[in-house]
Scaffold this active site. Sequence first.
Site, PDB file in Angstrom:
ATOM      1  CG  ASP A  73      41.247  34.702  20.706  1.00  0.00           C
ATOM      2  OD1 ASP A  73      41.851  33.763  20.145  1.00  0.00           O
ATOM      3  OD2 ASP A  73      40.762  35.659  20.079  1.00  0.00           O
ATOM      4  CG  ASP A  74      43.627  29.059  20.646  1.00  0.00           C
ATOM      5  OD1 ASP A  74      43.090  28.094  21.205  1.00  0.00           O
ATOM      6  OD2 ASP A  74      44.380  28.947  19.653  1.00  0.00           O
ATOM      7  CG  ASP A 150      41.776  31.399  14.176  1.00  0.00           C
ATOM      8  OD1 ASP A 150      42.061  31.728  13.018  1.00  0.00           O
ATOM      9  OD2 ASP A 150      42.372  31.835  15.189  1.00  0.00           O
ATOM     10  CG  ASP A 210      46.380  37.088  13.437  1.00  0.00           C
ATOM     11  OD1 ASP A 210      45.328  36.903  12.781  1.00  0.00           O
ATOM     12  OD2 ASP A 210      46.791  36.292  14.297  1.00  0.00           O
ATOM     13  CD  GLN A 253      33.714  48.382  -2.189  1.00  0.00           C
ATOM     14  OE1 GLN A 253      34.541  48.765  -1.351  1.00  0.00           O
ATOM     15  NE2 GLN A 253      34.058  47.893  -3.358  1.00  0.00           N
TER      16      GLN A 253
END
Length: 489
Positions: A73-74, A150, A210, A253
Amino acid sequence: MRSYTFASSALLSISGVAGSVLMNNGLAATPQMGWDNWNAYGCDVSADLLLDSAQAMADLGLRDVGYHYVILDDCWSDGRYENGSLRPNFEKFPNGMAAIADYIHSLGMGYGMYSSAGKYTCAQYAGSLGHETTDANTFASWGVDYLKYDNCYNEGQSGNPNISYARYEKMSTALNNTGRPILYSMCNWGQDRPWDWAFTIANSWRATGDITDFFDRPDVRCPCEDKEGLNCEFPGFHCSVMNIINKMVWTIQRSQPGGWNDLDALEVGNGGMSDEEYKLHMTMWASMKSPLLIGTNVQTLDAKSYSILTNPAILALSQDPAGAAIIRRWSYQVPQKDIFGVGEVQMFSGSLSNGDYAVVLLNAATDEMHMNATAGDIFVDEGGKISAAAKSAWDVYDLWANRMPDSVANQILQSNGTAGFSAAQNYYYNATAQSYADGIAANDTLLMGTKVGTLEALGTLKAMVPAHGVMAYRLRPSNATAVSKRDEL
Ligand SMILES: *[C@@H]1O[C@H](CO)[C@@H](O)[C@H](O)[C@H]1NC(C)=O
Ligand SMILES: *[C@@H]1O[C@H](CO)[C@@H](O)[C@H](O)[C@H]1NC(C)=O
Ligand SMILES: *[C@@H]1O[C@H](CO)[C@@H](O)[C@H](O)[C@H]1NC(C)=O
Ligand SMILES: *[C@@H]1O[C@H](CO)[C@@H](O)[C@H](O)[C@H]1NC(C)=O
Ligand SMILES: *[C@@H]1O[C@H](CO)[C@@H](O)[C@H](O)[C@H]1NC(C)=O
Ligand SMILES: *[C@@H]1O[C@H](CO)[C@@H](O)[C@H](O)[C@H]1NC(C)=O
Ligand SMILES: *[C@@H]1O[C@H](CO)[C@@H](O)[C@H](O)[C@H]1NC(C)=O
Ligand SMILES: *[C@@H]1O[C@H](CO)[C@@H](O)[C@H](O)[C@H]1NC(C)=O
């Protein structure tokens, strides 16, 4: 040229033309599975963390139940070279990024990286806005297989779907132009309603703020609730598991093979929830077809987290080839003894690829609850409350009844996998050896759970559901059904 046809998922499932209008990189036919370091480590990343975690995933059999991508990740970069290319932080990654990719590939897994469709990433490293082609080429040259992209520091380029679409489409095109199949995981937190437009450009899109490692704790930093989540101007962070589920029921959906609503990485193993709460979290992420990204330290996994993350009967819901998310049929409030005074119970059901049905009874209240789901409600999509399906008998399989015992999980964990898998054969499903689709077609008992009863024609599925817990079932036409179905037709 890519064709940007906007079609509803209902139309797609009727006409059966899915692949032709979707993100056309052939990836994520079922929700992607893997590990992402963020929830457990945040910015504390290094080559050792990636390599040791990848090795643990292979050794402990997490790879072979399907957790394929290892995602950094970051906080990995150190700005740009003079020529404009992204530069890795060589203190954290002494041998650069291609070396990480090579190692992960040698283990048979895919390598994921991170950037932001903004001037900076969320942790204020160089972002990819305006550098899409350069950065996509860099990622491809390193052997990257997955990009989490992001939404921080986007310079105001959001506020309506057209603007967000244009910003995210640039990276989609740049990734495609590299010629390397790279799973494109948008992370724009549900802003500007990505479920309406992202499936032509991305394999998944984050649909809420988040996640945090809490079951239902309200938090002002995650301001929108329930239906407000559809038009949430400030998705925020610190969103609880129940907050995310209650936001997602309206749009889930819209997921379909090739493009998925992403409910954020899992918190299983991070310690903030009870075992029942983590089982609920895992069950709902799997049956709502979220990507399943382990978000904990895989080198120190405990037995209960291991048996949750590897439960084959639950993973078979996630990886079912039909890719149909479970649908909430009802929810209502029940009294409970805490400062809020009311809790909530919900019932979800949905069809699976082979004619089976998934049913989840969810109890978000603080007391265990005797829950009841009528066949009419479970099968309401099959033609109303007295459809042939509702008038049939179904065998009921409990998807948590065959959970791996702690003693077996501990054998695997304590031997780094070297001694454990023979003892685990009644609980562990090897998806590398046989795909979920093939296992489901072959009626592999590990994917079915344990038969616990029969739902009679027009009957009621009843179960005692633990507080903050679920009971999850696979329903399969029973022998009696075949007869009664013929009678009906
Ligand atoms: C790029 O997109 C085209 C369709 O527009 C597709 O056929 C091709 O497989 C894609 N390539 C990659 C590497 O994603
Ligand atoms: C930019 O320079 C770096 C460092 O020399 C190099 O690794 C990279 O390949 C260069 N990028 C391009 C696009 O040539
Ligand atoms: C959509 O956005 C593009 C640029 O991102 C702009 O040129 C165009 O005018 C916008 N269209 C509408 C209808 O807002
Ligand atoms: C389920 O039905 C039983 C028996 O009718 C009833 O006591 C119980 O309250 C019902 N459960 C819920 C959650 O409504
Ligand atoms: C398992 O691996 C860890 C490091 O990854 C090591 O410390 C430990 O000794 C290993 N255990 C066994 C039984 O090999
Ligand atoms: C799963 O199956 C593959 C292929 O048969 C095998 O190489 C691997 O060792 C198996 N993994 C486990 C954990 O048994
Ligand atoms: C799997 O089970 C279904 C329903 O019981 C049955 O119709 C089908 O023939 C079985 N498939 C195999 C490969 O045994
Ligand atoms: C259906 O009946 C056959 C025998 O007629 C039996 O072997 C089989 O186990 C039954 N299947 C189920 C799901 O009960």
